[in-house]
Design an enzyme around this catalytic site. Structure first.
Site, mmCIF file in Angstrom:
data_model
loop_
_atom_site.group_PDB
_atom_site.id
_atom_site.type_symbol
_atom_site.label_atom_id
_atom_site.label_comp_id
_atom_site.label_asym_id
_atom_site.label_seq_id
_atom_site.Cartn_x
_atom_site.Cartn_y
_atom_site.Cartn_z
ATOM 1 N N HIS A 187 43.063 12.703 -8.294
ATOM 2 C CA HIS A 187 42.265 13.464 -7.333
ATOM 3 C C HIS A 187 41.515 14.615 -7.985
ATOM 4 O O HIS A 187 40.603 15.191 -7.393
ATOM 5 C CB HIS A 187 43.166 13.994 -6.215
ATOM 6 C CG HIS A 187 42.507 14.009 -4.870
ATOM 7 N ND1 HIS A 187 41.209 14.408 -4.682
ATOM 8 C CD2 HIS A 187 42.978 13.690 -3.643
ATOM 9 C CE1 HIS A 187 40.899 14.334 -3.403
ATOM 10 N NE2 HIS A 187 41.954 13.887 -2.749
ATOM 11 N N ASP A 203 37.374 12.116 -5.503
ATOM 12 C CA ASP A 203 37.778 12.459 -4.141
ATOM 13 C C ASP A 203 38.127 11.194 -3.357
ATOM 14 O O ASP A 203 37.828 10.070 -3.779
ATOM 15 C CB ASP A 203 36.657 13.218 -3.433
ATOM 16 C CG ASP A 203 36.497 14.635 -3.968
ATOM 17 O OD1 ASP A 203 37.501 15.191 -4.433
ATOM 18 O OD2 ASP A 203 35.369 15.155 -3.938
#
Length: 449
Positions: free
Chosen positions: A420, A424
């Site tokens: 992450h 995203d």
């Protein structure tokens, strides 16, 4: 003239190797071409042949020791020859009597502990029922690598204080670098002396810190398992990993697979293209359309690859190995199939090029557990890669076929783990959706390839 035995460098990505077993022993006569020892990287094993003739005068590291590449690990020469010039930095000389005063001794204890990364072994006396240790003593013990749980404290009510930790450090056994690393990551501790040079404690000398019960058994991890465990732990500790799950209609790839098996049986084709080959081919096409997933995360930047270097997990007797197909996006499906099988065979045989099993060599990895019947799992990223795809088994599920008709359709599970920090959730979902689409629109006939 004495000549050193050097740990080879196996490509630029390999920084150290583990000595699996010395085949020749100290004092053995050596002929050029003799196998001196076997050694391992985290993915493959190799034999080291002698390049010189003579007597194996000394070995500087023992079985199980992790040794930096290009280090001297032994020396071959004529009987009686001196070899001090070849001693590696990690080879600790015999202990000498310390004639310094108390203050100097205290300082040297701290310095030597920091330098050699040693640890005190537990005493064989009665166990401490209630551990009492001051915060400063605990911190010092962790810094010096002292096993304090069996130390008898001299503070109030048997409390362990800093002086107790410093005193314990004076009588510690010497450790090899590998043994020191194992102790930090496990519950194993060293005995009073080891089997290494100068009674140094090696990895194989370590024992359990707690007594074994009748219904348990302590089994030491293999060298490869230790390195794999370290890599997995580091991956989870040093990245922000998240997994998305979906599934793809597998009717087209199943239809193609059946046609291929039939043509092989008829003798009209020889390429045994598998479902895994098809999924990898679909992943490659998806990566070309989503380049942010074909990347390495570098902390303050991201390396985007212009070509797809596909890693794929292979289960071997020695543990999990991930070979890499360079420039996989330039291959046709039959060509990709050939390379997947070739590298998998080399990985299982343990003779694959180390440069092709480095996590830095791949831009993306696929791990397929479908053959084991796994319906869903969370694969762990091979850092510095930004993502990895887990492929699950095929399950038939009820699906709306249209016009109010429901039927069972085979679906293949897909699990995408991504970092992450680099990707995203939205882009990761788009990438996973692209893989799904590539599988669902796969040619259903061999003639369409």
């Amino acid at each position: 003239m004495a000549k050193p035995v050097i740990m080879p460098r196996l490509g630029q990505s390999v920084e150290s190797c583990i000595i699996a077993q010395w085949i020749k022993k100290k004092g053995d006569e050596i002929v050029k071409g003799d196998i001196l020892l076997s050694y391992e990287t985290d993915k493959a094993s190799f034999d080291l042949e002698a390049e010189d003739e003579g007597i194996l005068l000394e070995v500087f590291f023992q079985d199980g020791d992790e040794v930096p590449v290009l280090s001297n690990i032994g020396v071959i020469g004529n009987p009686g020859e001196q070899y001090d010039e070849f001693l590696p930095d990690a080879a600790v000389p015999e202990k000498k009597t310390d004639q310094s005063g108390p203050e100097e001794t205290e300082t040297k204890v701290k310095e030597s502990a920091d330098k050699d990364d040693r640890i005190i072994h537990p005493s064989q006396g009665e166990p401490v029922r209630e551990l009492r240790i001051s915060p400063r003593a605990r911190k010092l013990a962790e810094k010096l690598g002292v096993y304090y749980k069996s130390i008898k404290g001299t503070g109030p009510d048997g409390r362990i204080v800093e002086n107790d930790i410093e005193a314990a450090a004076l009588n510690r056994p010497r450790l090899t670098p590998t043994a020191a690393g194992i102790i930090k990551e496990t519950l194993l501790v060293p005995p009073g002396s080891g089997t290494g040079i100068g009674e140094r404690v090696t990895g194989k000398d370590l024992v359990s810190a707690t007594p074994e019960s009748d219904d348990t058994e302590i089994v030491k991890l293999s060298n490869i398992r230790k390195l794999i465990a370290r890599g997995m732990f580091n991956s989870l500790q040093n990245s922000a990993q998240l997994t998305h799950h979906t599934s793809a209609d597998a009717r087209f790839i199943l239809s193609l697979r059946e046609e291929i098996k039939r043509k092989i049986k008829e003798g009209s084709i020889i390429e045994n293209i598998t479902l895994n080959d098809m999924v990898c081919f679909a992943v490659i096409k998806a990566l070309r359309k989503n380049p942010y997933a074909n990347a390495h995360f570098l902390g303050d930047s991201i390396r985007l690859f212009k070509r797809v270097h596909l890693g794929f997990a292979v289960d071997t007797e020695r543990g999990l190995i991930v070979p890499v197909i360079k420039n996989a996006d330039s291959l046709s499906l039959p060509e990709l199939s050939v390379q997947l099988k070739d590298l998998a065979g080399k990985a299982k045989a343990g003779n694959i090029d180390p440069e092709l099993i480095s996590s830095e060599a791949a831009s993306f990895t696929v791990s397929n557990l479908g053959a084991y019947g796994v319906e869903m799992f969370t694969p762990v990223i091979n850092l510095p890669q930004t993502a990895i795809l887990g492929v699950n088994t095929i399950i038939s599920r009820p699906t709306d076929m249209g016009n109010g008709v429901f039927g069972f359709v085979p679906y293949i599970g897909l699990s995408l783990t991504y970092d992450h920090r680099a990707i995203d959730g939205g882009p990761a979902s788009v990438f996973l959706g692209t893989i799904k689409k590539e599988i669902e629109t796969f040619p259903s006939s061999y003639s369409q390839l």
